[in-house]
Design a protein around this motif. Structure first.
Motif, short mmCIF file in Angstrom:
data_model
loop_
_atom_site.label_atom_id
_atom_site.label_comp_id
_atom_site.label_asym_id
_atom_site.label_seq_id
_atom_site.Cartn_x
_atom_site.Cartn_y
_atom_site.Cartn_z
N GLY A 21 35.15 39.51 85.62
CA GLY A 21 34.28 38.65 84.84
C GLY A 21 33.23 37.99 85.69
O GLY A 21 32.94 38.43 86.82
N THR A 44 32.81 34.21 81.60
CA THR A 44 32.98 35.37 80.73
C THR A 44 34.10 36.20 81.32
O THR A 44 33.98 36.70 82.44
CB THR A 44 31.68 36.19 80.62
N GLU A 46 36.17 39.51 81.23
CA GLU A 46 35.92 40.87 80.75
C GLU A 46 37.15 41.77 80.79
O GLU A 46 37.15 42.83 80.18
CB GLU A 46 34.79 41.50 81.58
N GLN A 47 38.19 41.35 81.54
CA GLN A 47 39.42 42.16 81.60
C GLN A 47 40.61 41.27 81.93
O GLN A 47 40.45 40.17 82.43
CB GLN A 47 39.29 43.29 82.62
N LEU A 100 43.47 39.44 77.45
CA LEU A 100 42.48 39.38 76.37
C LEU A 100 43.06 39.88 75.06
O LEU A 100 43.84 40.83 75.03
CB LEU A 100 41.25 40.22 76.74
N SER A 104 35.57 40.98 75.47
CA SER A 104 35.37 39.87 76.39
C SER A 104 35.44 38.52 75.67
O SER A 104 35.25 38.43 74.46
CB SER A 104 34.05 40.02 77.14
N GLN A 106 34.24 34.31 76.12
CA GLN A 106 33.44 33.33 76.86
C GLN A 106 34.09 31.96 76.68
O GLN A 106 34.40 31.55 75.56
CB GLN A 106 32.00 33.31 76.36
#
Length: 190
Positions: A21, A44, A46-47, A100, A104, A106
């Protein structure tokens, strides 16, 4: 109060070393110090992956957008962060793994050093008085707001400001209907 205004689009972006991220740092106080007393950022994720461990730091995370994540640790029951604008506080010195729930996510983050500062993060949609002798930070999620003290700023979504403690009261006032912001009330020395 002297307000330092910021805009999401102009915040510096730092990619994470693990590639999972990025972080947009709003402020790290004191500026230029090796050890921060408090820090605010927007991340953010992302994984899936572990959160960084921060000894002697208290943290709060608030979902801004995305489906959210599950935070798990061997020290406490897993917490699902799937409702926007619902802060979750936890100790930064405990290893945590983030999974998650979809794409993604935030998130708004605040970190404070124990014994130096204490942060209370709330979602606000009505006029508020800013306490005397407290620092703070606001981030506009929706609508328009006025923040007033000896100076006045009108801020819109994805903008915000931060300030250090002052001896006079300030005010937050929504300008448009259905306005929302995140308010970090920072109390020194606790």
């Amino acid at each position: 109060m002297i307000f330092t205004v910021f805009d999401f689009a102009s915040l510096p972006v730092s990619r994470w070393r693990n590639g999972g991220g990025e972080t947009r740092e709003i402020v790290c106080w004191p500026v230029g110090g090796d050890d921060f007393a408090w820090r605010a950022s927007i991340a953010t994720i992302e994984q899936d992956g572990p959160f960084s461990v921060f000894p002697d730091i208290d943290r709060s995370i608030t979902l801004l957008s995305g489906e959210g994540l599950v935070l798990s640790s061997s020290d406490w029951e897993a917490h699902t962060l799937s409702q926007p604008l619902q802060p979750f506080a936890f100790p930064g010195d405990i290893p945590i793994y983030a999974h998650l729930l979809g794409g993604s996510s935030q998130d708004f983050n605040i970190m404070t050093r124990r014994g130096c500062w204490q942060a209370n993060v709330t979602s606000v949609s009505s006029a508020q008085e800013l306490p005397v002798s407290h620092g703070g930070l606001i981030y506009i999620v929706k609508g328009e707001w006025l923040i007033c003290h000896t100076e006045t700023h009108q801020l819109t979504a994805l903008q915000g400001c931060w300030w250090l403690p002052a001896i006079k009261v300030g005010q937050l006032q929504p300008v448009t209907a259905d306005s929302h912001l995140l308010w970090v009330d920072l109390v020194p020395g606790r």
